[in-house]
Design a protein around this motif. Structure first.
Motif, PDB file in Angstrom:
ATOM      1  N   VAL A 194       0.840  -1.200   0.000  1.00 33.32           N
ATOM      2  CA  VAL A 194       0.000   0.000   0.000  1.00 33.32           C
ATOM      3  C   VAL A 194       0.877   1.254   0.000  1.00 33.32           C
ATOM      4  CG1 VAL A 194      -1.661   1.315   1.369  1.00 33.32           C
ATOM      5  CG2 VAL A 194      -1.962  -1.134   1.073  1.00 33.32           C
ATOM      6  N   GLN A 195       1.968   1.206   0.749  1.00 31.08           N
ATOM      7  CA  GLN A 195       2.895   2.342   0.789  1.00 31.08           C
ATOM      8  C   GLN A 195       3.520   2.574  -0.585  1.00 31.08           C
ATOM      9  OE1 GLN A 195       5.362   2.077   4.216  1.00 31.08           O
ATOM     10  NE2 GLN A 195       6.594   3.876   3.735  1.00 31.08           N
ATOM     11  N   LEU A 196       3.828   1.496  -1.283  1.00 28.59           N
ATOM     12  CA  LEU A 196       4.347   1.606  -2.655  1.00 28.59           C
ATOM     13  C   LEU A 196       3.362   2.321  -3.564  1.00 28.59           C
ATOM     14  CD1 LEU A 196       5.904  -1.917  -3.349  1.00 28.59           C
ATOM     15  CD2 LEU A 196       7.106   0.258  -3.494  1.00 28.59           C
ATOM     16  N   ILE A 197       2.078   1.974  -3.420  1.00 19.90           N
ATOM     17  CA  ILE A 197       1.048   2.581  -4.257  1.00 19.90           C
ATOM     18  C   ILE A 197       0.873   4.061  -3.913  1.00 19.90           C
ATOM     19  CG2 ILE A 197      -1.414   2.508  -4.842  1.00 19.90           C
ATOM     20  CD1 ILE A 197      -1.286  -0.535  -4.250  1.00 19.90           C
ATOM     21  N   ALA A 198       0.981   4.394  -2.624  1.00 17.52           N
ATOM     22  CA  ALA A 198       0.729   5.768  -2.173  1.00 17.52           C
ATOM     23  C   ALA A 198       1.873   6.720  -2.496  1.00 17.52           C
ATOM     24  CB  ALA A 198       0.451   5.773  -0.668  1.00 17.52           C
ATOM     25  N   ASN A 199       3.112   6.216  -2.482  1.00 16.10           N
ATOM     26  CA  ASN A 199       4.275   7.097  -2.647  1.00 16.10           C
ATOM     27  C   ASN A 199       4.247   7.966  -3.900  1.00 16.10           C
ATOM     28  OD1 ASN A 199       5.601   6.546  -0.243  1.00 16.10           O
ATOM     29  ND2 ASN A 199       6.757   4.841  -1.078  1.00 16.10           N
ATOM     30  N   PRO A 200       3.912   7.431  -5.088  1.00 16.19           N
ATOM     31  CA  PRO A 200       3.900   8.281  -6.284  1.00 16.19           C
ATOM     32  C   PRO A 200       2.885   9.423  -6.222  1.00 16.19           C
ATOM     33  CG  PRO A 200       3.918   5.954  -6.896  1.00 16.19           C
ATOM     34  CD  PRO A 200       3.675   6.017  -5.429  1.00 16.19           C
ATOM     35  N   PHE A 201       1.885   9.306  -5.340  1.00 17.20           N
ATOM     36  CA  PHE A 201       0.915  10.388  -5.174  1.00 17.20           C
ATOM     37  C   PHE A 201       1.363  11.386  -4.104  1.00 17.20           C
ATOM     38  CE2 PHE A 201      -1.432   6.667  -6.699  1.00 17.20           C
ATOM     39  CZ  PHE A 201      -2.089   7.208  -7.795  1.00 17.20           C
ATOM     40  N   VAL A 202       1.954  10.872  -3.024  1.00 23.25           N
ATOM     41  CA  VAL A 202       2.364  11.739  -1.918  1.00 23.25           C
ATOM     42  C   VAL A 202       3.530  12.635  -2.331  1.00 23.25           C
ATOM     43  CG1 VAL A 202       3.292  11.793   0.439  1.00 23.25           C
ATOM     44  CG2 VAL A 202       1.531  10.126  -0.174  1.00 23.25           C
ATOM     45  N   VAL A 219       7.915  10.258   3.361  1.00 22.34           N
ATOM     46  CA  VAL A 219       8.215  11.142   2.232  1.00 22.34           C
ATOM     47  C   VAL A 219       8.284  12.596   2.692  1.00 22.34           C
ATOM     48  CG1 VAL A 219       7.370  12.003   0.021  1.00 22.34           C
ATOM     49  CG2 VAL A 219       7.229   9.559   0.533  1.00 22.34           C
ATOM     50  N   SER A 220       7.293  13.016   3.484  1.00 24.78           N
ATOM     51  CA  SER A 220       7.267  14.401   3.959  1.00 24.78           C
ATOM     52  C   SER A 220       8.430  14.680   4.903  1.00 24.78           C
ATOM     53  CB  SER A 220       5.948  14.692   4.671  1.00 24.78           C
ATOM     54  OG  SER A 220       4.856  14.459   3.825  1.00 24.78           O
ATOM     55  N   GLY A 221       8.712  13.735   5.795  1.00 27.09           N
ATOM     56  CA  GLY A 221       9.777  13.940   6.769  1.00 27.09           C
ATOM     57  C   GLY A 221      11.142  14.078   6.126  1.00 27.09           C
ATOM     58  N   MET A 222      11.470  13.181   5.218  1.00 27.34           N
ATOM     59  CA  MET A 222      12.774  13.244   4.560  1.00 27.34           C
ATOM     60  C   MET A 222      12.880  14.470   3.653  1.00 27.34           C
ATOM     61  SD  MET A 222      14.863  11.037   5.571  1.00 27.34           S
ATOM     62  CE  MET A 222      14.936   9.517   6.511  1.00 27.34           C
ATOM     63  N   GLY A 223      11.795  14.802   2.961  1.00 29.04           N
ATOM     64  CA  GLY A 223      11.808  16.005   2.128  1.00 29.04           C
ATOM     65  C   GLY A 223      11.986  17.263   2.956  1.00 29.04           C
ATOM     66  N   MET A 224      11.341  17.297   4.117  1.00 24.44           N
ATOM     67  CA  MET A 224      11.456  18.434   5.023  1.00 24.44           C
ATOM     68  C   MET A 224      12.902  18.603   5.506  1.00 24.44           C
ATOM     69  SD  MET A 224       9.087  19.080   8.387  1.00 24.44           S
ATOM     70  CE  MET A 224       7.613  18.559   7.492  1.00 24.44           C
ATOM     71  N   LEU A 225      13.548  17.498   5.843  1.00 22.69           N
ATOM     72  CA  LEU A 225      14.942  17.573   6.302  1.00 22.69           C
ATOM     73  C   LEU A 225      15.875  18.006   5.172  1.00 22.69           C
ATOM     74  CD1 LEU A 225      15.309  14.402   8.568  1.00 22.69           C
ATOM     75  CD2 LEU A 225      14.977  16.777   9.255  1.00 22.69           C
ATOM     76  N   ALA A 226      15.660  17.474   3.975  1.00 21.57           N
ATOM     77  CA  ALA A 226      16.503  17.864   2.838  1.00 21.57           C
ATOM     78  C   ALA A 226      16.367  19.350   2.549  1.00 21.57           C
ATOM     79  CB  ALA A 226      16.126  17.044   1.600  1.00 21.57           C
ATOM     80  N   GLU A 227      15.172  19.897   2.728  1.00 21.69           N
ATOM     81  CA  GLU A 227      14.942  21.322   2.496  1.00 21.69           C
ATOM     82  C   GLU A 227      15.573  22.166   3.603  1.00 21.69           C
ATOM     83  OE1 GLU A 227      11.022  23.497   1.035  1.00 21.69           O
ATOM     84  OE2 GLU A 227      10.929  23.078   3.194  1.00 21.69           O
ATOM     85  N   ARG A 228      15.442  21.743   4.850  1.00 14.88           N
ATOM     86  CA  ARG A 228      15.964  22.518   5.981  1.00 14.88           C
ATOM     87  C   ARG A 228      17.486  22.414   6.104  1.00 14.88           C
ATOM     88  NH1 ARG A 228      11.970  24.294   9.782  1.00 14.88           N
ATOM     89  NH2 ARG A 228       9.989  24.280   8.655  1.00 14.88           N
ATOM     90  N   TYR A 229      18.072  21.351   5.569  1.00 12.68           N
ATOM     91  CA  TYR A 229      19.527  21.157   5.645  1.00 12.68           C
ATOM     92  C   TYR A 229      20.103  21.093   4.226  1.00 12.68           C
ATOM     93  CZ  TYR A 229      18.959  20.048  10.612  1.00 12.68           C
ATOM     94  OH  TYR A 229      18.680  20.109  11.958  1.00 12.68           O
ATOM     95  N   PRO A 230      20.303  22.244   3.573  1.00  6.02           N
ATOM     96  CA  PRO A 230      20.801  22.235   2.191  1.00  6.02           C
ATOM     97  C   PRO A 230      22.261  21.818   2.080  1.00  6.02           C
ATOM     98  CG  PRO A 230      20.595  24.488   2.993  1.00  6.02           C
ATOM     99  CD  PRO A 230      19.987  23.612   4.038  1.00  6.02           C
ATOM    100  N   ASP A 231      23.053  22.004   3.137  1.00  2.00           N
ATOM    101  CA  ASP A 231      24.457  21.592   3.108  1.00  2.00           C
ATOM    102  C   ASP A 231      24.530  20.060   3.091  1.00  2.00           C
ATOM    103  OD1 ASP A 231      27.445  22.437   3.770  1.00  2.00           O
ATOM    104  OD2 ASP A 231      26.928  20.705   5.012  1.00  2.00           O
ATOM    105  N   GLY A 286      10.400  16.192  -2.587  1.00  2.00           N
ATOM    106  CA  GLY A 286       9.299  15.287  -2.304  1.00  2.00           C
ATOM    107  C   GLY A 286       9.321  14.028  -3.161  1.00  2.00           C
ATOM    108  N   SER A 287       9.480  14.209  -4.473  1.00  2.00           N
ATOM    109  CA  SER A 287       9.403  13.056  -5.378  1.00  2.00           C
ATOM    110  C   SER A 287      10.592  12.118  -5.235  1.00  2.00           C
ATOM    111  CB  SER A 287       9.291  13.536  -6.829  1.00  2.00           C
ATOM    112  OG  SER A 287       8.031  14.116  -7.060  1.00  2.00           O
ATOM    113  N   VAL A 288      11.796  12.669  -5.015  1.00  2.00           N
ATOM    114  CA  VAL A 288      12.958  11.787  -4.919  1.00  2.00           C
ATOM    115  C   VAL A 288      12.889  10.950  -3.645  1.00  2.00           C
ATOM    116  CG1 VAL A 288      14.631  13.270  -3.685  1.00  2.00           C
ATOM    117  CG2 VAL A 288      15.426  11.631  -5.380  1.00  2.00           C
TER     118      VAL A 288
END
Length: 485
Positions: A126-134, A186-198, A403-405
């Motif tokens: 189910v997580q696999l199916i949801a990821n491309p939308f999230v 997806v949201s958590g990792m994307g949020m960290l990548a955005e907040r920590y650009p270095d 988000g997508s990566v």
């Protein structure tokens, strides 16, 4: 008095505003979300197999000794020449009956591995199916709303697990958790990548966040096994739901979920999926996790069958892997940046293969300590190296929108946990527990050399090439440091 009260109120508002700007608090929230998600993921490991067996065999639960279940066959009459039948001693009849019961239980446990594997795999599927939308959704509305949605779904899933009494209800709870996990990861990792650009700081932050994941994996099995044996099935899930509620309140206070538009045009999901370097990094995550995913439904049943292990032992068996995963993620967050993330992940896959081959050689619980510890440490090497590498690849080859990566990264993680449990029961039935792990080990050995492609990934254009580190002993130099120079 009123002025003092207003000043105090303004002081608190200033503190809360400062807390909302804190990158460290965001990191804490993401780490807690991953901890609770994976604690729920693994708490069920020692509970569900035995619980499902017991509801199907209420008069002969798995915890009951076979000697207590077996009804001795009365002894036959003494020798009679006309019938030419000899008597069978009572102890021999009883022993034969116990042996037959043991073989019947063995066959039922092997058969149940399939059903348990399908249930465990449902979350990942189910997580696999949801990821491309999230993933693309986070580009449109930001990370905070999907993150909070993940909390709500996880809370509901935990409550259903607490009170579910049938396979179908528990299956729904596991599948619902998959949607919540997709939103949170997806949201958590994307949020960290955005907040920590270095790049270096990002690797450290993601190592800490994955440490939260590791802690959940660490606590889950022994917590579930001990609570189930001594308190019952409902209690561990109610405790998890209370912890999840606390995390939700923290998200409301710090993240203030709301729609936030991205300023940069995001890369398309198709462009990321067709990027060979992103696929190589994602593939490493899949192969690293498929082995432990196969062990989750099959190892407790194999231990109950071959070692006659009790519930708490089945949970504790995963403890060395969880502890060493926690060590590996925190160690190779920064160390992977120094030695080269491709090398850390390549070494991890080789160690995983060796440990998988050693696990079936165990004959006692103690024999599982070293291979499980090595397995957890090596998976931590791969995950903590490849997760920040995905963000780095997006920086140098696409637009810095994440988000997508991380939907792809989470999909890779889930693919291992979908394929593993779904096929483990079938493989155990057809080729046996030992050969199943040998085949996964060979796949890890075969994939390890592919990571050489990530040794020096090319940038797409000259501007983005400034982000690529100039290497000294395969050491990356971050984008912000390049700008300062």
């Amino acid at each position: 008095m009123g002025a003092a009260s207003d000043g105090l109120g303004m002081g608190w508002r200033a503190r809360i505003a400062a807390m909302r700007e804190s990158r460290k608090l965001v990191l804490v929230i993401v780490a807690i979300a991953l901890l609770l998600d994976n604690m729920l993921l693994t708490t069920v490991v020692p509970i569900i197999p035995e619980f499902l067996y017991d509801i199907q065999h209420p008069d002969a639960p798995l915890s009951m000794a076979l000697e207590d279940i077996t009804t001795p066959v009365p002894p036959t009459a003494p020798y009679c020449p006309c019938l030419n039948v000899t008597s069978v001693p009572l102890e021999n009849v009883t022993h034969m009956n116990i042996t037959a019961q043991k073989e019947a239980r063995h066959q039922e446990l092997i058969h149940e591995t399939v059903a348990v594997g399908v249930m465990f795999a449902s979350k990942a599927i189910v997580q696999l199916i949801a990821n491309p939308f999230v993933g693309p959704l986070t580009h449109k509305i930001g990370y905070s709303v999907p993150m909070f949605t993940g909390f709500i779904l996880m809370f509901l899933s935990t409550i259903i697990f607490a009170f579910g009494r049938s396979y179908s209800v528990l299956f729904i709870a596991r599948a619902l958790q998959g949607i919540g996990s997709s939103c949170s990861s997806v949201s958590g990792m994307g949020m960290l990548a955005e907040r920590y650009p270095d790049d270096k700081e990002r690797g450290n932050a993601m190592g800490i966040a994955l440490g939260g994941l590791a802690l959940g994996v660490l606590i889950g099995p022994p917590f579930g096994g001990l609570m189930y044996e001594f308190v019952g099935k409902t209690a561990p899930f109610l405790m998890l739901s209370a912890l999840a509620l606390g995390d939700g309140l923290l998200q409301l206070m710090i993240l203030q979920p709301g729609v936030v538009r991205q300023e940069t045009d995001p890369p398309s999901l198709k462009a990321l999926i067709t990027d060979p370097y992103i696929l190589v990094a994602a593939g490493a995550i899949t192969f690293a996790n498929v082995g432990i995913a196969m062990l989750e439904p099959s190892l407790p049943i194999w231990m109950a069958d071959t070692m006659e292990a009790r519930r708490w032992q089945q949970g504790v068996a995963f403890l060395p892997a969880s502890i060493c995963y926690l060590i590996g993620t925190n160690l190779f967050g920064p160390l992977g940046h120094k030695m080269g993330r491709w090398l850390a992940a390549c070494s991890g896959l080789i160690i995983i293969g060796l440990c998988l081959i050693l696990i079936p050689m165990a004959r006692k619980l103690e024999h599982l300590i070293i291979p499980n510890a090595g397995l957890g440490f090596a998976i931590g090497m791969v995950d903590s190296s490849m997760m920040p590498e995905l963000g780095f690849l997006v920086d140098i080859r696409h637009a810095a929108v994440y988000g997508s990566v991380y939907a792809i990264g989470d999909t890779a993680f889930c693919l291992g946990y979908a394929v593993g449990p779904a096929f483990s029961g079938t493989l155990v039935n057809s080729i046996g527990f030992e050969w199943m792990l040998v085949i996964i080990a060979i796949l890890n050995f075969a994939y390890a050399p592919v990571l050489l492609l990530l040794r020096s990934p090319p940038a797409i254009n000259e501007k983005q090439s400034l982000i690529i580190s100039e290497k000294s002993s395969v050491r990356y130099v971050s984008y912000q440091n390049e700008e300062e120079e």
